[in-house]
Design a protein around this motif. Sequence first.
Motif, PDB file in Angstrom:
ATOM      1  N   PRO A  80       8.105  -2.701 -18.286  1.00 24.47           N
ATOM      2  CA  PRO A  80       6.852  -3.074 -18.105  1.00 24.47           C
ATOM      3  C   PRO A  80       6.905  -4.217 -17.015  1.00 24.47           C
ATOM      4  O   PRO A  80       7.592  -4.646 -16.514  1.00 24.47           O
ATOM      5  N   VAL A  81       5.652  -3.694 -16.657  1.00 29.11           N
ATOM      6  CA  VAL A  81       5.136  -4.783 -15.431  1.00 29.11           C
ATOM      7  C   VAL A  81       4.036  -5.654 -15.589  1.00 29.11           C
ATOM      8  O   VAL A  81       3.133  -5.157 -16.160  1.00 29.11           O
ATOM      9  N   ALA A  82       4.247  -6.984 -15.609  1.00 25.06           N
ATOM     10  CA  ALA A  82       3.110  -7.902 -15.863  1.00 25.06           C
ATOM     11  C   ALA A  82       1.710  -7.754 -14.798  1.00 25.06           C
ATOM     12  O   ALA A  82       2.097  -7.511 -13.702  1.00 25.06           O
ATOM     13  N   LEU A  83       0.677  -7.861 -15.534  1.00 23.18           N
ATOM     14  CA  LEU A  83      -0.411  -7.649 -14.522  1.00 23.18           C
ATOM     15  C   LEU A  83      -0.646  -8.977 -13.891  1.00 23.18           C
ATOM     16  O   LEU A  83      -0.282 -10.236 -14.276  1.00 23.18           O
ATOM     17  N   PRO A  84      -0.827  -9.042 -12.471  1.00 25.71           N
ATOM     18  CA  PRO A  84      -1.414 -10.192 -11.744  1.00 25.71           C
ATOM     19  C   PRO A  84      -2.485 -10.795 -12.295  1.00 25.71           C
ATOM     20  O   PRO A  84      -3.269 -10.227 -13.006  1.00 25.71           O
ATOM     21  N   LYS A  85      -2.552 -12.297 -12.066  1.00 27.42           N
ATOM     22  CA  LYS A  85      -3.286 -13.146 -12.425  1.00 27.42           C
ATOM     23  C   LYS A  85      -4.868 -12.726 -12.463  1.00 27.42           C
ATOM     24  O   LYS A  85      -5.449 -12.682 -13.244  1.00 27.42           O
ATOM     25  N   LYS A  86      -5.235 -12.270 -11.172  1.00 27.94           N
ATOM     26  CA  LYS A  86      -6.701 -11.757 -10.963  1.00 27.94           C
ATOM     27  C   LYS A  86      -6.699 -10.597 -11.672  1.00 27.94           C
ATOM     28  O   LYS A  86      -7.935 -10.779 -12.410  1.00 27.94           O
ATOM     29  N   GLU A  87      -6.069  -9.634 -12.196  1.00 33.45           N
ATOM     30  CA  GLU A  87      -6.376  -8.591 -12.910  1.00 33.45           C
ATOM     31  C   GLU A  87      -6.456  -9.035 -14.426  1.00 33.45           C
ATOM     32  O   GLU A  87      -7.251  -8.501 -15.144  1.00 33.45           O
ATOM     33  N   ARG A  88      -5.370 -10.111 -14.911  1.00 34.03           N
ATOM     34  CA  ARG A  88      -5.695 -10.624 -16.166  1.00 34.03           C
ATOM     35  C   ARG A  88      -6.998 -11.091 -16.336  1.00 34.03           C
ATOM     36  O   ARG A  88      -7.528 -10.963 -17.134  1.00 34.03           O
ATOM     37  N   LYS A  89      -7.496 -12.078 -15.393  1.00 37.51           N
ATOM     38  CA  LYS A  89      -8.732 -12.745 -15.424  1.00 37.51           C
ATOM     39  C   LYS A  89      -9.866 -11.663 -15.547  1.00 37.51           C
ATOM     40  O   LYS A  89     -10.854 -11.973 -16.330  1.00 37.51           O
ATOM     41  N   ASN A  90     -10.013 -10.687 -14.787  1.00 39.68           N
ATOM     42  CA  ASN A  90     -10.754  -9.619 -14.785  1.00 39.68           C
ATOM     43  C   ASN A  90     -10.697  -8.937 -16.291  1.00 39.68           C
ATOM     44  O   ASN A  90     -12.030  -8.648 -16.848  1.00 39.68           O
ATOM     45  N   LEU A  91      -9.674  -8.713 -16.846  1.00 37.32           N
ATOM     46  CA  LEU A  91      -9.692  -8.128 -18.105  1.00 37.32           C
ATOM     47  C   LEU A  91     -10.295  -9.103 -19.185  1.00 37.32           C
ATOM     48  O   LEU A  91     -11.075  -8.416 -19.966  1.00 37.32           O
ATOM     49  N   ILE A  92      -9.968 -10.230 -19.101  1.00 37.54           N
ATOM     50  CA  ILE A  92     -10.356 -11.425 -20.199  1.00 37.54           C
ATOM     51  C   ILE A  92     -11.975 -11.294 -20.077  1.00 37.54           C
ATOM     52  O   ILE A  92     -12.429 -11.203 -21.027  1.00 37.54           O
ATOM     53  N   LEU A  93     -12.406 -11.261 -18.849  1.00 36.35           N
ATOM     54  CA  LEU A  93     -13.925 -11.253 -18.608  1.00 36.35           C
ATOM     55  C   LEU A  93     -14.601 -10.003 -19.217  1.00 36.35           C
ATOM     56  O   LEU A  93     -15.767 -10.213 -19.715  1.00 36.35           O
ATOM     57  N   LYS A  94     -14.126  -8.913 -18.827  1.00 33.86           N
ATOM     58  CA  LYS A  94     -14.510  -7.453 -19.335  1.00 33.86           C
ATOM     59  C   LYS A  94     -14.528  -7.679 -20.918  1.00 33.86           C
ATOM     60  O   LYS A  94     -15.362  -7.219 -21.570  1.00 33.86           O
ATOM     61  N   GLN A  95     -13.495  -8.122 -21.453  1.00 36.61           N
ATOM     62  CA  GLN A  95     -13.334  -8.297 -22.945  1.00 36.61           C
ATOM     63  C   GLN A  95     -14.249  -9.162 -23.563  1.00 36.61           C
ATOM     64  O   GLN A  95     -14.644  -9.015 -24.551  1.00 36.61           O
ATOM     65  N   ILE A  96     -14.497 -10.215 -22.912  1.00 35.54           N
ATOM     66  CA  ILE A  96     -15.559 -11.229 -23.388  1.00 35.54           C
ATOM     67  C   ILE A  96     -16.989 -10.669 -23.370  1.00 35.54           C
ATOM     68  O   ILE A  96     -17.774 -11.150 -24.171  1.00 35.54           O
ATOM     69  N   ASN A  97     -17.275  -9.875 -22.350  1.00 36.15           N
ATOM     70  CA  ASN A  97     -18.639  -9.344 -22.060  1.00 36.15           C
ATOM     71  C   ASN A  97     -18.770  -8.312 -22.985  1.00 36.15           C
ATOM     72  O   ASN A  97     -19.940  -7.961 -23.716  1.00 36.15           O
TER      73      ASN A  97
END
Length: 74
Positions: free
Chosen positions: A10-27
Amino acid sequence: MTKLKSNGIPVALPKKERKNLILKQINIHTRLMYNDLVNLIDVSEDTIRRDVNELAEEGQLIRIKGAPCRQPII
């Protein structure tokens, strides 16, 4: 949602990608529990909380007890 290297590690997502994914999920969901994001992104709850705190400081979302929410549309 964890990416895998060609050897299956497994490769951890970079912070920017994590934050974008959080925003997408919240939307999509309007409100999420931290545990939902931990399971989705496969990182620790502390990492999710740090990312959510940063997004809140940037005005991208609001935090309520136990969950991040999207910013209300004014």
